[in-house]
Motif scaffolding. Structure first.
Motif, PDB file in Angstrom:
ATOM      1  N   ASP A 113      -0.158   6.589  -3.430  1.00  0.00           N
ATOM      2  CA  ASP A 113      -0.763   6.684  -4.768  1.00  0.00           C
ATOM      3  C   ASP A 113      -0.888   5.270  -5.349  1.00  0.00           C
ATOM      4  OD1 ASP A 113       0.070   9.412  -4.282  1.00  0.00           O
ATOM      5  OD2 ASP A 113       2.044   8.685  -4.979  1.00  0.00           O
ATOM      6  N   GLY A 114      -1.625   4.413  -4.692  1.00  0.00           N
ATOM      7  CA  GLY A 114      -1.834   3.070  -5.219  1.00  0.00           C
ATOM      8  C   GLY A 114      -0.705   2.124  -4.857  1.00  0.00           C
ATOM      9  N   PRO A 115      -0.769   0.878  -5.410  1.00  0.00           N
ATOM     10  CA  PRO A 115       0.203  -0.164  -5.042  1.00  0.00           C
ATOM     11  C   PRO A 115       1.635   0.236  -5.352  1.00  0.00           C
ATOM     12  CG  PRO A 115      -1.633  -1.058  -6.301  1.00  0.00           C
ATOM     13  CD  PRO A 115      -1.775   0.422  -6.339  1.00  0.00           C
ATOM     14  N   THR A 116       2.547  -0.149  -4.461  1.00  0.00           N
ATOM     15  CA  THR A 116       3.953   0.187  -4.641  1.00  0.00           C
ATOM     16  C   THR A 116       4.827  -0.852  -3.981  1.00  0.00           C
ATOM     17  OG1 THR A 116       5.664   1.744  -4.017  1.00  0.00           O
ATOM     18  CG2 THR A 116       3.750   1.643  -2.587  1.00  0.00           C
ATOM     19  N   ALA A 155       0.837  -1.208   0.000  1.00  0.00           N
ATOM     20  CA  ALA A 155       0.000   0.000   0.000  1.00  0.00           C
ATOM     21  C   ALA A 155       0.870   1.255   0.000  1.00  0.00           C
ATOM     22  CB  ALA A 155      -0.913  -0.006   1.223  1.00  0.00           C
TER      23      ALA A 155
END
Lengths: 347, 273
Positions: free
Chosen positions: B38-41, B35
């Motif tokens: 700005d979105g999945p990382t 998480a």
């Protein structure tokens, strides 16, 4: 010099005495059976020779050396176990090679050669790479035998090796044992509770009873001339009858409890109160004849023969008879036995 | 109702419990570990794997777990052999002694070690009196202390795993080996050790996974300077409040343990086949 010399071996487990002074010599190349019922100490005696069990007193000599205090690995022996005791994580050929490897016998190539040869001997060359659990009981047995003879030990110890096999395989194995013993001439001590096995395999039978040697001798000698009631009972499960011997006119006659008479061999020296040992297969039954009267109680059909249980002089007597004449329960019969086949035992 | 639906009903509570208490949290942990704002990382993983400090923690965790497992196996195998071969009464007592550490609270047990290992404790003092160590010697806050404490906790898992296997080895095999020229020690090496291997492997896995994920004992005996992965996860959660980073570390620990388990499953699966 005897190959194995046991001198006054005693063994107790805690307070329980199992062996009461066993003295026994086994000659080189001899096949000796230790015969007895379970609990008579025969397996303990074998384990003492192997070094798996210590002695309470007495000494063990193998090939002239005192090995009493030595562990099994320092004795020149091989042992075959009732449960075979093959090492499950090793292949058949590795199992057979194991004693050569551990005792450092020969180079790797010589070991290969010996393993191959002994596996051929027991007809298992084609299964050399299998694991023990992939083999049948009879095949495992032969692997165990191969492993026991591969190191050419001074003494081969066999602990009831045939008792886990079915009847047919047992006969085959007996023949195989006889032939291998004849070929290799290994001094062999064989433990069994099976009198037939002992009779057919051995040069000499040592009959054990309650930790003592009851009688020893060649199979035919010990079978034909059992010295004691126990011996006659154990070998051939004879009938034992109390009797009184009278020497009427020089010919001894045994008088049974109810006054009926059995003629004995003319050279029988015993007189007075005795016991008679009558082998089941030596007794003949007839509808009418010259001999004591008896009554048939039961007939057990055995195929080639029948076993009759008859009442004679208030005692139960078992008789093995061929099936050419059949007697029915309740029938009166006469009983004859050749005088020289009657063993007279002192009371 | 058919047998099938009946069976299904019967295992339902167990499945629900597994789903709620096991799969759901693991799934959440996986989600949390990737998480980002700005979105999945994969930034959290990159941060862990790119920082020598955290790699040091990972390496220490693996190294200590391996050492602990090895010591457990070296002590556990002869111990299990003795337990298997003594009489039933003595065996019971040995088992009680071996599992006793499991019955005491981890805190009590660890404080016991602190008393023994600290500067004025019994062990360092004895070593000082014998002239084996210098005056300031202490075992507390060292990797040695962690190893000692963990071996004590994990030895029962190892010893009992091996005991289960050795009791099923026919004692006649040992006798047969002796009659074939093996000394006692050779018998242990050539017969018992190979046959006890499944137990040693199972015990080693237990010991390794448990010590890799252990937290209390290493924290108390090793102190904050010698951090292991579980302690690092703990401090990310409670001190820096960086939950995604904590989750990433937990995933790394989780994956590491799985990587150890897979070859084992293959090995045991083959031996059963």
């Amino acid at each position: 010099m005897p190959a194995v010399k046991l001198d006054a071996i005693r063994k107790s487990f805690g307070k329980v005495a199992v062996l009461h002074g066993i003295t026994l010599d086994v000659e080189p190349g001899e096949f000796v059976s230790l015969l007895g019922a379970s609990g008579c100490g025969k397996t303990t005696l074998l384990r003492i020779v192997a070094g798996l069990e210590s002695t309470t007193s007495g000494s063990v000599h193998i090939d002239g050396h005192d090995v009493t205090g030595l562990p099994p690995e320092d004795r020149d022996i091989a042992m075959m176990f009732q449960s075979y005791a093959l090492l499950p994580h090793l292949s058949v050929s590795e199992n057979v090679r194991f004693p050569l490897r551990m005792r450092r016998i020969g180079s790797r190539e010589e070991q290969d050669e010996r393993v191959k040869k002994v596996l051929e001997t027991v007809q298992l060359g084609h299964l050399a790479e299998r694991r023990p659990r992939q083999l049948s009981g009879g095949q495992q047995q032969r692997v165990a035998l191969a492993r026991a003879i591969v190191s050419n030990p001074k003494v081969l110890l066999l602990d009831e090796p045939l008792s886990n096999l079915d009847a047919r395989l047992r006969e085959d194995m007996q023949v195989e044992l006889i032939e291998i013993h004849k070929r290799l001439g290994l001094t062999t001590i064989f433990v069994t509770h099976d009198q037939e096995e002992a009779l057919s395999l051995s040069d000499r039978i040592v009959l054990l009873n309650n930790g003592r040697i009851e009688q020893e001798g060649a199979p035919d000698a010990i079978y034909d001339r059992p010295a004691t009631e126990f011996a006659s009972n154990f070998l051939g499960s004879a009938n034992i009858l109390p009797a009184l011997i009278e020497g009427l006119g020089g010919t001894p006659v045994a008088v049974l409890a109810d006054g009926q008479r059995l003629p004995l061999a003319t050279d029988e020296p015993a007189r007075g109160d005795v016991r008679l040992a009558l082998r089941q297969e030596d007794i003949h039954l007839a509808i009418a004849g010259d001999g004591p009267d008896a009554e048939v109680r039961t007939r057990v059909y055995l195929g080639a023969r029948s076993r009759y249980v008859v009442s004679l002089a208030g005692q139960t007597v078992r008789v093995l008879a061929p099936n050419d004449t059949v007697f029915e329960p309740g029938q009166r019969v006469t009983l004859t036995i050749a005088p020289e086949r009657i063993r007279v035992l002192a009371r | 109702m058919s047998d099938r639906t009946e069976n299904l009903l019967l295992i339902l509570p167990g499945l629900l419990l597994l789903a709620l208490a096991f799969f759901l949290p693991i799934f959440q942990m996986l989600a949390l570990s990737v998480a980002g704002p700005d979105g999945p990382t994969l930034a959290h993983f990159a941060r862990f794997l790119g920082d020598p400090y955290y790699l040091g923690i990972l390496w220490r965790t693996v190294r200590l777990s391996l050492i602990i497992t090895a010591i457990c196996a070296i002590i556990g195998f002869p111990l299990a052999y003795i337990m298997a071969r003594v009489g039933p009464r003595l065996r019971l007592w040995l088992i009680v002694i071996v599992i006793l550490p499991l019955m005491t609270s981890v805190v009590v047990r660890t404080f016991g070690w602190m008393v023994l290992l600290s500067r004025s404790g019994l062990v360092p003092e004895l070593l000082r009196d014998l002239g084996l160590v210098r005056r300031n010697f202490s075992l507390m806050q060292t990797e040695t202390a962690i190893i000692i404490g963990m071996v004590q906790v994990l030895l029962p898992f190892m010893a009992l795993s091996i005991l289960g296997v050795i009791t099923r080895i026919d004692p006649r095999l040992e006798e047969a080996a002796r009659t074939m020229g093996c000394s006692f020690l050779q018998t242990l090496r050539t017969v018992i050790l190979p046959l006890a291997l499944p137990g040693i492997v199972a015990g080693s896995l237990l010991a390794f996974t448990l010590s890799a994920s252990s937290f209390v004992t290493p924290s108390l005996l090793g102190g904050s300077r010698i951090e292991v992965l579980a302690a690092s996860i703990y401090s990310s959660v409670t001190q820096t409040l960086d939950w995604p980073f904590a989750a990433a570390q937990a995933v790394i620990l989780f994956v590491g343990v799985i990587l150890v388990l897979i070859p084992y499953m293959k090995v045991t699966g083959r031996s059963h086949g």
